[in-house]
Design a protein around this motif. Structure first.
Motif, short mmCIF file in Angstrom:
data_model
loop_
_atom_site.label_atom_id
_atom_site.label_comp_id
_atom_site.label_asym_id
_atom_site.label_seq_id
_atom_site.Cartn_x
_atom_site.Cartn_y
_atom_site.Cartn_z
N ARG A 1 0.85 -1.18 0.00
CA ARG A 1 0.00 0.00 0.00
C ARG A 1 0.89 1.24 0.00
N ASP A 2 0.33 2.39 -0.38
CA ASP A 2 1.12 3.61 -0.46
C ASP A 2 1.82 3.93 0.86
N ALA A 3 1.10 3.77 1.96
CA ALA A 3 1.68 4.08 3.28
C ALA A 3 2.84 3.15 3.59
N ASP A 4 2.73 1.89 3.19
CA ASP A 4 3.81 0.94 3.45
C ASP A 4 5.02 1.21 2.56
N ARG A 5 4.75 1.63 1.33
CA ARG A 5 5.86 2.01 0.44
C ARG A 5 6.61 3.21 1.02
N THR A 6 5.87 4.18 1.53
CA THR A 6 6.50 5.35 2.14
C THR A 6 7.35 4.94 3.34
N ALA A 7 6.81 4.06 4.16
CA ALA A 7 7.54 3.59 5.34
C ALA A 7 8.79 2.83 4.93
N LEU A 8 8.67 1.98 3.92
CA LEU A 8 9.82 1.21 3.44
C LEU A 8 10.90 2.14 2.90
N ARG A 9 10.49 3.15 2.15
CA ARG A 9 11.46 4.13 1.62
C ARG A 9 12.21 4.82 2.76
N GLY A 10 11.49 5.22 3.79
CA GLY A 10 12.13 5.90 4.89
C GLY A 10 13.09 5.03 5.67
N LEU A 11 12.79 3.74 5.76
CA LEU A 11 13.62 2.84 6.54
C LEU A 11 14.81 2.29 5.76
N ARG A 12 14.63 2.06 4.47
CA ARG A 12 15.64 1.30 3.73
C ARG A 12 16.49 2.13 2.77
N ILE A 13 16.07 3.37 2.48
CA ILE A 13 16.80 4.17 1.49
C ILE A 13 17.23 5.49 2.11
N GLY A 14 18.52 5.78 2.01
CA GLY A 14 19.04 7.08 2.40
C GLY A 14 19.33 7.89 1.16
N PHE A 15 18.70 9.06 1.03
CA PHE A 15 18.85 9.88 -0.17
C PHE A 15 19.90 10.96 0.05
N VAL A 16 20.72 11.17 -0.99
CA VAL A 16 21.67 12.29 -1.01
C VAL A 16 21.46 13.02 -2.33
N PHE A 17 21.06 14.29 -2.25
CA PHE A 17 20.76 15.06 -3.45
C PHE A 17 21.84 16.10 -3.73
N GLN A 18 21.81 16.62 -4.93
CA GLN A 18 22.76 17.65 -5.34
C GLN A 18 22.63 18.90 -4.49
N SER A 19 21.41 19.23 -4.09
CA SER A 19 21.15 20.51 -3.42
C SER A 19 20.96 20.39 -1.91
N PHE A 20 21.62 19.44 -1.28
CA PHE A 20 21.74 19.32 0.18
C PHE A 20 20.40 19.24 0.92
N HIS A 21 19.49 20.21 0.70
CA HIS A 21 18.18 20.24 1.36
C HIS A 21 18.30 20.27 2.88
N LEU A 22 19.16 21.13 3.38
CA LEU A 22 19.30 21.32 4.82
C LEU A 22 18.48 22.54 5.25
N LEU A 23 17.95 22.49 6.47
CA LEU A 23 17.23 23.64 7.02
C LEU A 23 18.25 24.64 7.56
N PRO A 24 18.29 25.86 7.00
CA PRO A 24 19.36 26.80 7.36
C PRO A 24 19.32 27.27 8.81
N GLN A 25 18.15 27.23 9.43
CA GLN A 25 18.03 27.73 10.81
C GLN A 25 18.27 26.63 11.84
#
Length: 239
Positions: free
Chosen positions: A82-106
């Protein structure tokens, strides 16, 4: 979502995976393909702009669902979730690193890494220690209280890598991880990814840069939506 995380279970297994956008006319962004990424592999996915690399990334990262085939992540058939389980699996099993860092500046480096643990079930009392260890793993134990605005580009990308690692994923999925860095910082980040791979992390890098691709042990080429294992040198593949 029980996982086969033993060394014999591939992290990624594509069986006839493809994605076609409906028309008219239909557009085959990724033609049906097979691919196996074993635990501990370091794989570069290369190809020119518009070749299908982003589509591959979105499917591998469970951001888009394929229109054909079967995708097993850690032995789990993602198409049956299900969509919710796919989201949970993504959060648990995949670590993403993007070109634009996506850090919160504050938020400090430590706080940025802690945010990755807020929704994965990690008890609040454990989050700071785990985030601190992840920053130490990427060589930033001395910068835990620094804001991103006070860090170099390479340091910011290291914070982003620490954030990806802190959830203890099966796969580190990197999209042009050195695209916003100068040569010195890019070399530093690539050295870190190489060391993480030596330590056992499965690393998959999407890139158009032959210097990045050269760090990988295996290379996959995408051209016009067609994926193939490549035996060519990176500069020959990328053209």
């Amino acid at each position: 979502m029980e996982a086969g995380t033993d060394t014999e279970t591939p992290v990624i297994e594509f069986r006839g995976i493809g994605l076609t956008y409906p028309g008219p006319p239909p557009v085959a962004a990724l033609r049906p393909c097979d691919l196996t990424v074993k635990r501990g592999d370091f794989v570069a996915v290369v190809g020119p702009s518009g070749s299908g690399k982003s589509t591959f990334l979105n499917i591998a990262g469970l951001l888009d669902a394929p229109t054909s085939g079967t995708y097993l992540l850690d032995g789990i058939d993602t198409g049956k979730l299900r969509d919710a389980d796919r989201t949970a699996l993504r959060g648990l099993r995949i670590g993403f690193v993007f070109q634009s860092f996506h850090l919160l500046p504050q938020r400090t480096a430590l706080e940025n890494v802690i945010l990755a643990l807020v929704y994965d079930g990690t008890p609040r009392r454990e989050r700071a220690d785990r985030a601190r260890r992840a920053l130490e793993q990427v060589g930033l134990g001395h910068r835990v209280d620094s804001l991103p605005t006070r860090l170099s580009g390479g340091e910011r990308q290291r914070v982003a890598i620490a954030r990806a690692l802190v959830t203890r994923p099966s796969l580190l999925l990197c999209d042009e991880p050195t695209g916003n860095l100068d040569t010195v910082n890019a070399d530093s980040v690539l050295a870190l990814l190489t060391q993480l791979h030596k330590d056992g992390m499965t690393v998959l890098v999407i890139t158009h840069d032959p210097l990045v691709a050269a760090r990988a042990e295996n290379m996959v080429t995408i051209r016009d939506g067609v994926l193939s294992l490549s035996e060519s040198a990176p500069h020959e593949v990328l053209g």
